[in-house]
Structures are given as structure tokens and as C-alpha cells.
Design an enzyme around this catalytic site. Structure first.
Site, PDB file in Angstrom:
ATOM      1  N   GLU A 158       0.796  -1.243   0.049  1.00 34.15           N
ATOM      2  CA  GLU A 158      -0.204   0.018   0.043  1.00 34.15           C
ATOM      3  C   GLU A 158       1.156   1.201  -0.061  1.00 34.15           C
ATOM      4  O   GLU A 158       1.995   1.206   0.953  1.00 34.15           O
ATOM      5  CB  GLU A 158      -0.794  -0.107   1.376  1.00 34.15           C
ATOM      6  CG  GLU A 158      -1.782   1.251   1.151  1.00 34.15           C
ATOM      7  CD  GLU A 158      -2.703   1.342   2.331  1.00 34.15           C
ATOM      8  OE1 GLU A 158      -2.863   0.555   3.255  1.00 34.15           O
ATOM      9  OE2 GLU A 158      -3.566   2.205   2.548  1.00 34.15           O
ATOM     10  N   ARG A 208       5.128 -12.995   9.183  1.00 37.24           N
ATOM     11  CA  ARG A 208       6.318 -11.913   8.989  1.00 37.24           C
ATOM     12  C   ARG A 208       7.414 -11.702   9.697  1.00 37.24           C
ATOM     13  O   ARG A 208       7.622 -12.513  10.660  1.00 37.24           O
ATOM     14  CB  ARG A 208       5.228 -10.529   9.050  1.00 37.24           C
ATOM     15  CG  ARG A 208       5.109 -10.436  10.761  1.00 37.24           C
ATOM     16  CD  ARG A 208       3.759  -9.524  10.960  1.00 37.24           C
ATOM     17  NE  ARG A 208       4.042  -8.070  10.787  1.00 37.24           N
ATOM     18  CZ  ARG A 208       3.335  -7.767   9.831  1.00 37.24           C
ATOM     19  NH1 ARG A 208       2.344  -8.314   9.149  1.00 37.24           N
ATOM     20  NH2 ARG A 208       3.687  -6.494   9.283  1.00 37.24           N
ATOM     21  N   LYS A 263       4.723   0.648   9.045  1.00 35.88           N
ATOM     22  CA  LYS A 263       4.799   2.007   8.420  1.00 35.88           C
ATOM     23  C   LYS A 263       4.158   3.020   9.119  1.00 35.88           C
ATOM     24  O   LYS A 263       4.753   4.402   9.165  1.00 35.88           O
ATOM     25  CB  LYS A 263       3.980   1.932   6.811  1.00 35.88           C
ATOM     26  CG  LYS A 263       4.903   1.209   6.032  1.00 35.88           C
ATOM     27  CD  LYS A 263       4.326   1.398   4.622  1.00 35.88           C
ATOM     28  CE  LYS A 263       3.389   0.043   4.609  1.00 35.88           C
ATOM     29  NZ  LYS A 263       2.556  -0.026   3.308  1.00 35.88           N
TER      30      LYS A 263
HETATM   31  P1  ATP Z   1       2.683  -2.113   7.628  1.00 37.12           P
HETATM   32  O1  ATP Z   1       2.007  -2.229   8.994  1.00 37.12           O
HETATM   33  O2  ATP Z   1       4.330  -2.014   7.766  1.00 37.12           O
HETATM   34  O3  ATP Z   1       2.312  -0.971   6.768  1.00 37.12           O
HETATM   35  P2  ATP Z   1       1.629  -3.827   5.840  1.00 37.12           P
HETATM   36  O4  ATP Z   1       1.586  -5.141   5.627  1.00 37.12           O
HETATM   37  O5  ATP Z   1       0.426  -3.177   5.880  1.00 37.12           O
HETATM   38  O6  ATP Z   1       2.736  -3.332   6.602  1.00 37.12           O
HETATM   39  P3  ATP Z   1       1.708  -3.382   3.136  1.00 37.12           P
HETATM   40  O7  ATP Z   1       2.271  -2.369   2.136  1.00 37.12           O
HETATM   41  O8  ATP Z   1       0.250  -3.647   2.926  1.00 37.12           O
HETATM   42  O9  ATP Z   1       2.290  -3.090   4.569  1.00 37.12           O
HETATM   43  O10 ATP Z   1       2.356  -4.774   2.508  1.00 37.12           O
HETATM   44  C1  ATP Z   1       2.808  -5.268   1.348  1.00 37.12           C
HETATM   45  C2  ATP Z   1       3.464  -6.622   1.569  1.00 37.12           C
HETATM   46  O11 ATP Z   1       4.407  -6.767   2.337  1.00 37.12           O
HETATM   47  C3  ATP Z   1       2.205  -7.355   1.940  1.00 37.12           C
HETATM   48  O12 ATP Z   1       2.222  -8.672   1.267  1.00 37.12           O
HETATM   49  C4  ATP Z   1       2.626  -7.796   3.479  1.00 37.12           C
HETATM   50  O13 ATP Z   1       2.203  -8.796   3.821  1.00 37.12           O
HETATM   51  C5  ATP Z   1       4.172  -7.675   3.245  1.00 37.12           C
HETATM   52  N1  ATP Z   1       4.771  -7.322   4.600  1.00 37.12           N
HETATM   53  C6  ATP Z   1       4.726  -6.315   5.514  1.00 37.12           C
HETATM   54  N2  ATP Z   1       5.413  -6.393   6.451  1.00 37.12           N
HETATM   55  C7  ATP Z   1       6.102  -7.380   6.349  1.00 37.12           C
HETATM   56  C8  ATP Z   1       7.038  -7.908   7.323  1.00 37.12           C
HETATM   57  N3  ATP Z   1       7.076  -7.561   8.674  1.00 37.12           N
HETATM   58  N4  ATP Z   1       7.186  -9.274   7.216  1.00 37.12           N
HETATM   59  C9  ATP Z   1       7.028  -9.852   5.902  1.00 37.12           C
HETATM   60  N5  ATP Z   1       6.107  -9.562   4.982  1.00 37.12           N
HETATM   61  C10 ATP Z   1       5.579  -8.263   5.339  1.00 37.12           C
HETATM   62 MG    MG Z   2      -1.163  -1.937   5.517  1.00 34.45          MG
END
Ligand code: ATP
Ligand code: MG
Length: 564
Positions: free
Chosen positions: A37, A263, A273
Site C-alpha cells: 500500500e 512476517r 509503516k
Molecule cells: P505495515 O504495517 O508496515 O504498513 P503492511 O503489511 O500493512 O505493513 P503493505 O504495504 O500492505 O504493508 O505490505 C505489502 C506486503 O508486504 C504485504 O504482502 C505484506 O504481507 C508484506 N509485509 C509487510 N510487513 C512485513 C513483514 N514484517 N514481514 C514480511 N512481510 C511483510
Molecule cells: Mg497495510
């Protein structure tokens, strides 16, 4: 298509793909996607997902898409989409021709929603957000049906069209999937799939005032692209029945399979983020690319290499169990890379002047120093030597304790690549008593670092020639947080910021070859650690170096782990 890696990874997802290929599922195709995102910069956790998704595509003759999941206009920005693309490329992965946006599918997603209404599988609900929450029930109690659940298809179509036309305020109505308010799985209790948001979208502008929810948009976007294996993190496991429900309910072009993995959790940092954005917005760091941030742009600026991060992701593996990875594991990966690949150089961070009384006034010699002890083929460089040099302040002690083998009054040490010197006197500031400079003698017979008479010295010091050493700024970076789990147990993670995470030294002296260090170039400063010329602030003639990592793990000792 992607960076070369030693061997294909083996993990449970690879095993699933291997079985699918053997069974000729999806006609033998493998397509994955990385779906960020664009509401912030990528962090080290995303690197795990990128390496996994692009790596599986590479290892199985497949392709991997980069898809922006841009369904929330309130938090998303074009500059984030640009930074994310740069980071994925920097990490060594190529998505040329396969860059997609969920917002490109807004038209089709809308049509899918209309189709669900026609099928009697979606309805416009006019409860308030609070009421929807109340009606949802609890873990032990089933939810209650919304009074709007039995609206006719015609009424739903009419209301949804008017939602789209902008007739209603935010929150007045939502479109919900009609599944089962008594399901033990909350995600199936008539989840919202479209909501009214009167916001400009960073790509579609004012074209839409209704936006799809993540769960609805995600699986359908996968299916529109032809994704075969939709890999996501464990918190989506309970969403999988919903992911499947949308695909089963609609005549979608293909049936991707959602697979969840654990994760990355890393000690001494926060990963979300949202929290990283707080650090940026509140000025607690100097931006998303602050070298202390565990963002990919921060790590890049700090001096991490893409190879070290890929190795780290390979090393930690992929599993179904949540666990914590030690920050020292990431540091080990960059240390190993730079030990192998960084040129050696001498830099004195806290200079102490040494005058060699018996060295000819005005004399200069050029000494040969190897660029890399493990790689003689990388050649040598000339290092000037003269009567006045700088050594490190803490390489001298007037009254040394037992076990201090460096310079002290009357004692002899080796200057790396140069001569033995012996300290004969100490000059102090009369007012403060601080040591101003040392007088030493050198032994001209020890050039190159050995004494013909076989006498030994215990210490070898790095140094620079005072007259020839340009000034440099060096930033000693350390971990941003001093707690192992800064956001554990609902703690305010900002209370655990390490007050010593950045120390700026502006009076460093470096060997002449470092004056013109190209931004981004990496060195081992002998005896000090690994450093990288800052890509923003460093300029030829005024170099600025970031400490990437120390030579040894200095935190292991503090924690009582390892031998230090
Ligand atoms: P954040 O909470 O940091 O914003 P998110 O999962 O909401 O993380 P996205 O931009 O939606 O962030 O994530 C893009 C991809 O990265 C998703 O498929 C998510 O599962 C993966 N991802 C995010 N954080 C991790 C992590 N700590 N370890 C492995 N994969 C991750
Ligand atoms: Mg997210």
C-alpha cells in the site's frame, strides 16, 4: 529477470508450488505479486516479502508483479509509489512491464460489486459505523442481521448507484457482502466491501467517491492479473475464507490460492509503516531515509548493500510460525559483505597530534598500503607519511591500566604500514590539563612495520599524516532503539529511542584517498568499522561518512549474549 542468488530457496511455499507444477495446476504457470500500500516507505519486513515473491517467480520460471494496493485515498501518495519502485529495483528485482495499481481496476471492481448485488450476495446497509460494530456480535455471541439486509436487488442497485453518484455523505451507507452474521469467523459476518470516501485519490483524482475495501479488492485484483499464488502474512489467515468467497461467488478469470507465512519481526526496531511515519512526522528522525531507519531507503543511505539484505532474507527463511530475528543477524550480514568487498582506509575520528622529533622537517614519504588484505589483486595505494601525524585520542593513555597495549609514555608501538614509534613526552594545555600533543621518536629501520633486530611491539595503530589529511565529518550511527522490543505490551515505542543513536564528529582526519570518496562508496576504516560516504551530504573535498556497522557486535556484550 532478477538478481542471481546462490541456490533456489526451499520452504513450504516452494513445496506447494512444486506440487502444483507437478499436477499441472494453473496450466503450469506461476505468477506471484508484491502488493504494497503506497502509504509510506518500504521497510526490512517488506524486503522479506519482496525476496520471497520475486524469488519464487525466478526459481519457478514464473513472473512477479508489483501491484500498488491503493484503495485508501486518505493515506496514499504518489511520492510513496515512486520510492517503493526505486527500493524494489535497488533490491535487485525487476518488474518492468508488470507494474499495476488496484486503482486501475476500480471500474471492474465496481462492476463486480454490482454483480454481487444482482446475485443477492451484497446489500447496501444504512447502519452507522457504531451500530455495525454493535451488530457484529462477539467471539462468544453471534452477530445480528442488519435491518437493511433484506433490501431488494432493485433497491440495492439504486442505492449503490446513488452512492457512486455522490448523493450521500461519508458513512451514510456501506455496501456489505451478505454472508453469515452467525459465522464463527468475524470476517464472514457481512463484511463491508465498498464505502463512501469523498477524497481525491492520488491517481484517479475525483473520479470516484466510493472505494473498495482491501479484502474485496485484493483477491479480485489477484484474479484479474492472473496471479496463481497470492502470498501474504499470517494475520490474513482468517481472511482466507472471505478471499475465497469473493472468487467463488463471482465469475472471475482465475482462482489464485492465498498462502500465509510468518512476517519478519526484528529486535530493536518497530516495523509498521504507521509507526515509522510517526517518527518522521514528529521529527524524531531526519526523514524516511534517515540512516537509522530500518526502511530500505534508510538502510541504503546507511551503506547496506542489496546483496546483504537478500542474504539476510535467505538466511532467516520462511515459515508458518511467528518468531523474532535478532538485529545482530542483519548486522552480521552486512559485516560479512563489507569485510569481503569494502576497500580498507585509514581515518582518525578523534585526532591527537604526534610529532616525530627525529623525523626530518619537511620530509614526506609515500608508503604502500594494500587496499584489501584478503584480495592482493585489488592492489595498493600510496599513503603519505611525515613528521606530524594524527593518531586516535584513545590510542594513548598517560597512565595505562594492565592490558592496554597501545601508546603510553616510554612505550613503543607500530604505525600501520609505517614505522615503530616511541613516546618521549606529553604536552598539556596549561589551563585545562588536557593532552595537546605527543612527542615521539621513530625508528627508521622499522619501515614497513618490522624491526630488523626482531623486537616486538604489542600494539598497531592507524594514523594519518597531519599535513596531508583532509578533514571529514563522520556520523557514528547506532541502533535507533535501545529496547529489544520497543513496542511490546502496548508500550510507547518512542520512550525507547536510543539517545546515543547518532553522534556526529566534525573534526575527523582521513587519508587523502578518501577526500574524493564517491557518494555511496563503502570502506572499512581500519580498526573502526565500516563506513559509507553519505549519498546526500557528502561532496568531493568535504566528505561525510556514515558508520554502517562496527567491526564487532558491541551489543552482544551489553546483553550478556555471546562473547562480545
Ligand atoms: P505495515 O504495517 O508496515 O504498513 P503492511 O503489511 O500493512 O505493513 P503493505 O504495504 O500492505 O504493508 O505490505 C505489502 C506486503 O508486504 C504485504 O504482502 C505484506 O504481507 C508484506 N509485509 C509487510 N510487513 C512485513 C513483514 N514484517 N514481514 C514480511 N512481510 C511483510
Ligand atoms: Mg497495510
Amino acid at each position: 529477470m532478477t538478481a542471481p542468488e546462490a541456490a533456489p530457496a526451499t520452504n513450504f511455499i516452494q513445496n506447494i508450488i512444486t506440487e502444483d507444477l507437478a499436477a499441472n495446476k494453473n496450466g503450469g504457470r506461476v505468477m506471484t505479486r508484491f502488493p504494497p500500500e503506497p502509504n509510506g516507505f518500504l521497510h526490512i519486513g517488506h524486503a522479506k516479502s519482496i525476496c520471497l515473491n520475486f524469488g519464487l517467480a525466478r526459481d519457478n520460471a514464473g513472473v512477479c508483479n508489483l501491484r500498488f494496493d491503493d484503495t485508501n485515498p486518505a493515506t496514499e501518495e504518489t511520492r510513496y509509489t515512486e520510492a517503493i519502485q526505486e527500493d524494489v529495483r535497488w533490491l535487485g528485482f525487476d518488474f518492468d512491464g508488470r507494474l499495476y495499481y488496484a486503482s486501475d481496476y476500480f471500474g471492474r471492481l465496481h462492476d463486480y460489486a454490482v454483480e454481487l448485488i444482482r446475485l443477492g450476495k451484497a446489500y447496501v446497509c444504512s447502519l452507522t459505523a457504531d451500530q455495525i460494530r454493535e451488530y457484529r456480535g462477539t467471539l462468544t455471541e453471534p452477530g445480528k442481521n442488519s435491518p437493511y439486509r433484506d433490501r431488494s436487488v432493485e433497491e440495492n442497485l439504486d442505492l449503490f448507484a446513488r452512492m457512486r453518484a455522490g448523493e450521500f455523505d461519508e458513512g451514510a451507507h456501506v455496501l456489505r457482502a451478505k454472508i453469515d452474521m452467525a459465522s464463527p469467523n468475524f470476517n464472514l459476518r457481512d463484511p463491508p466491501i465498498y464505502r463512501i470516501r469523498k477524497r481525491e485519490h492520488h491517481r484517479t483524482g475525483g473520479a470516484w467517491c466510493i472505494y473498495p475495501m482491501y479484502d474485496f479488492a485484493h483477491g479480485l485484483s489477484d484474479s484479474i492479473e492472473g496471479v496463481t499464488h497470492s502470498i501474504c502474512t499470517l494475520e490474513f489467515e482468517d481472511h482466507r475464507p472471505l478471499y475465497d468467497w469473493f472468487l467463488e461467488s463471482l465469475a472471475t478469470p482465475c482462482r489464485p490460492q492465498q498462502i500465509e507465512f510468518a512476517r519478519l519481526n526484528l529486535t530493536y526496531t518497530v516495523m509498521s509503516k504507521r509507526k515509522l511515519l510517526q517518527l518522521v512526522n514528529e521529527g524524531l528522525v531526519e526523514g524516511w531515509d534517515d540512516p537509522r531507519m530500518l526502511t530500505l531507503s534508510g538502510l541504503r543511505r546507511r551503506g547496506y548493500t542489496p546483496g546483504a539484505i537478500r542474504n539476510f532474507c535467505q538466511l532467516i527463511g520462511v515459515s508458518k510460525n511467528d518468531s523474532w530475528i535478532e538485529m545482530s543477524t542483519l548486522e552480521l550480514c552486512i559485516r560479512e559483505d563489507l569485510n569481503e568487498n569494502a576497500s580498507r582506509a585509514m581515518a582518525v575520528l578523534r585526532p591527537l597530534k604526534v610529532i616525530l622529533d627525529n623525523y626530518p622537517e619537511g620530509g614526506v614519504e609515500e608508503l604502500d598500503a594494500p587496499n584489501h588484505p584478503l584480495h592482493p589483486e585489488l592492489g595498493t595505494r600510496k599513503v603519505p607519511f611525515s613528521r606530524e601525524i594524527y593518531i586516535e585520542q584513545d590510542d594513548f593513555m598517560e597512565d595505562p591500566p594492565k592490558g592496554f597495549f597501545r601508546l603510553a609514555p616510554g612505550r613503543e608501538v607500530r604505525l600501520r604500514f609505517a614505522y615503530f614509534i616511541r613516546c618521549v613526552s606529553v604536552v598539556k594545555d596549561e589551563a585545562t590539563g588536557a593532552i595537546k600533543e605527543l612527542h615521539c621518536t621513530y625508528d627508521s629501520a622499522t619501515r614497513g612495520g618490522d624491526a630488523p633486530d626482531g623486537r616486538k611491539v604489542k600494539g598497531t595503530l592507524h594514523w594519518v599524516s597531519a599535513e596531508h589529511a583532509p578533514k571529514a565529518t563522520v556520523r557514528l550511527y547506532d541502533r535507533l532503539f535501545s529496547a529489544e522490543h520497543p513496542d511490546a505490551g502496548g508500550d510507547d515505542f518512542k520512550a525507547h529511542l536510543n539517545p546515543n543513536s547518532k553522534e556526529t564528529l566534525t573534526d575527523c582526519r582521513v587519508e587523502p584517498s578518501l577526500a574524493g570518496a564517491a557518494p555511496g562508496s563503502r570502506y572499512q576504516f581500519e580498526r573502526q568499522g565500516y563506513f559509507c560516504a553519505d549519498s546526500v551530504d557528502s561532496a568531493p573535498g568535504a566528505p561525510v561518512f556514515n558508520r554502517v556497522v562496527t567491526l564487532k557486535d558491541s551489543w552482544a556484550k551489553i546483553q550478556g549474549k555471546g562473547s562480545g
